[in-house]
Enzyme design. Sequence first.
Site, short mmCIF file in Angstrom:
data_model
loop_
_atom_site.label_atom_id
_atom_site.label_comp_id
_atom_site.label_asym_id
_atom_site.label_seq_id
_atom_site.Cartn_x
_atom_site.Cartn_y
_atom_site.Cartn_z
CB THR A 1 -0.93 0.00 1.22
OG1 THR A 1 -1.82 -1.12 1.13
CG2 THR A 1 -1.75 1.28 1.29
CG ASP B 1 -3.32 -0.95 -2.29
OD1 ASP B 1 -3.82 -1.89 -2.95
OD2 ASP B 1 -3.16 -1.01 -1.06
CG HIS B 2 -0.68 -3.73 -3.30
ND1 HIS B 2 -1.04 -5.01 -2.95
CD2 HIS B 2 -0.82 -2.99 -2.17
CE1 HIS B 2 -1.38 -5.05 -1.68
NE2 HIS B 2 -1.27 -3.83 -1.17
CG HIS C 1 -5.38 -6.45 4.44
ND1 HIS C 1 -4.98 -7.40 5.36
CD2 HIS C 1 -4.26 -5.78 4.07
CE1 HIS C 1 -3.67 -7.31 5.54
NE2 HIS C 1 -3.22 -6.33 4.77
#
Length: 660
Positions: free
Chosen positions: A330, A514-515, A462
């Site tokens: 992140t 973010d990724h 997450h």
Amino acid sequence: MSKLFPSRFTLLKAFVLLFLSISLFVRISFMVWDFAEVDKSILDLLGTFGTGFLFDIGTVSFFTIPYLLYLLVVPVKWYGSFIDRIITAFGFFLGILIIYFSFFGEFTFWDEFQRRYNFIAVDYLIYTYEVVKNINESYPLPILIGSLLTLVALTLFIVYKYGGFQKTYYSETSFKQKFVASLPWFAIAIVCGLLVTNDQAEWSKNRYNNELSKAGIYSFFAAFRNNELAYSEFYRTIDDKKAFADVKGEFVDSGDTFLHPLKNEILRNTKNTDSIKTEQRPNVIFICIESLSGNYMNALGSDLNITQTLDSLANKSLFFTDFFATGTRTVRGMEAITLSIPPTPGRSILKRKNNTGLFTIGEVFKAKGYDRNFFYGGDGYFDNMNTYFGGNGFNIVDRGRGFLLDKSITTTRTNIEDDEVTFENAWGVCDADIYNKVIKEADKAHETGKPFFDFVMTTSNHKPYTYPEGKIDIPSGTGRNGAVKYTDYAIGEFLKNARTKPWFKNTVFVIMSDHCASSAGRWELDVQNYHIPALIYNLPNAVPQKIDKLSSQIDMFPTLFASLGWDYKTNLFGRNILEMKPEDERAFIGNYRKLGYLKDNKVMVLGDGNTANFYQWNPADNSQKALPMDTEFLERAISNYQVADYLYRNGGLQLNNLKK
């Protein structure tokens, strides 16, 4: 064997054999775990396990040193004394506890990253609250702790039953025998400490074989020592003037003019090239989605049907189909997005010194009269986010328990209160709750008549993948697919709510990951695992379209600024994707050690041993084939990374220096 392990060294022998046995078990387990990714020829397996054994020996040698020193200084007459028994028993207990704990931890780390310990594990030591809570929510912690203690107790019992303690206590080993037996371990530790580096385990072109060759504990301490890397010391370089000339040439071709052409900087003016387009200043809400890989969206080739909202938006937006994250965490995504800079080696700039008072996209918004706000559903203390955003002019809205790391930073901080939270896990409030807070703050901002830029960082996608029950048809906590679907659902509900607001028509929504969910792969840099979704929705007077141009996170906001018809001063590396010619298309990808330059389905990978590897990338199967070195391609890759690192290390990103 008796000379290497005399009777006084019996417990040391047991410890060494235990360490080597468990390390071998872990290595075999990881190989089975990702069996399809590992190169399995006889030579590859010999290289993997042979290298692994050598690193294991080096690692365990460091553990032996404190105990060896104790054994050497204690005379024979004190063997088996009360103090000797207490120190020996406690030391052995502590040693095997550390072994089991570290190897247990390796399994959870491999599950998340498919890597041995690296600088991420080092960073996590700082944020124990979030990490411990996440582990507790992701795994059956009582069972893990119980299993850990059971293994420790069982090991102590077995060693005791076979006389390990008795032989140690009732030994007659002389000082000379102890000294001779200690020398090999001291020699190994000295050699490993001075001459062996963790990257020497990376002998294979297959990343999985390299990771299996490493020892987790050794990797952890290597990362602890080397989490910042000076590009000029560890990577291939060219003359600084040549590097800056190459980078500046790209901007000159776009019509930019430099404020100080002779200086080693990239500060310049960029102008609206569309004479018909007039400047617009709508509100901008940027949603940075946690860990959303492109391959979860149907619009990017998935068949999972879990991103209904985003797939729908893809047809109503500027939708970028060939878009790449610059990194794997992140903070690396935030760095690329806000600083619009290729990744520098080592830690993200967010977590390094001199990370405040920088020229970010926030400065462009500020010059246009915007308020700037950073929203995070957890405590922004984590990963230094509050210090970075607060120190670069953003107001903070978070679920704060801690404080800004730098007390000298003055910024407005708004807390997400308990009565605003419907669901919360280790990483923060659920996405729906953070979006509700964004709506509340946008309502307040609208009343002032001043435009606002909101940077919203989500957390629901997450591990432990938990979210409010009853919102989607996948139960909470059952895996990534459910978290992705909930993330998508929350975006849909947010936009549905926003459409009822008077500020909606004058608000642009930028949505990007973010990724990726995972960066691991068999290649040095697994290109496909950097492919992320990105779109601009509700852009005034924009015709929805799919843009198939190769680009990356650093390009998103320069593209938005151009789409709004802005003239502005810039220190950003990013380009306007919409005006990119085929020869301009490129993307930057990397991790904390490997730096990649992607162009024309070719990727140059720069390594911290002054290495450069050139590959042909096949998007169809994500394979890479080694290519002969292309000097021009290599220099272009070096130029961008060298200039980025030069600017950071020489103050070229600092606002105060840019004003001189």
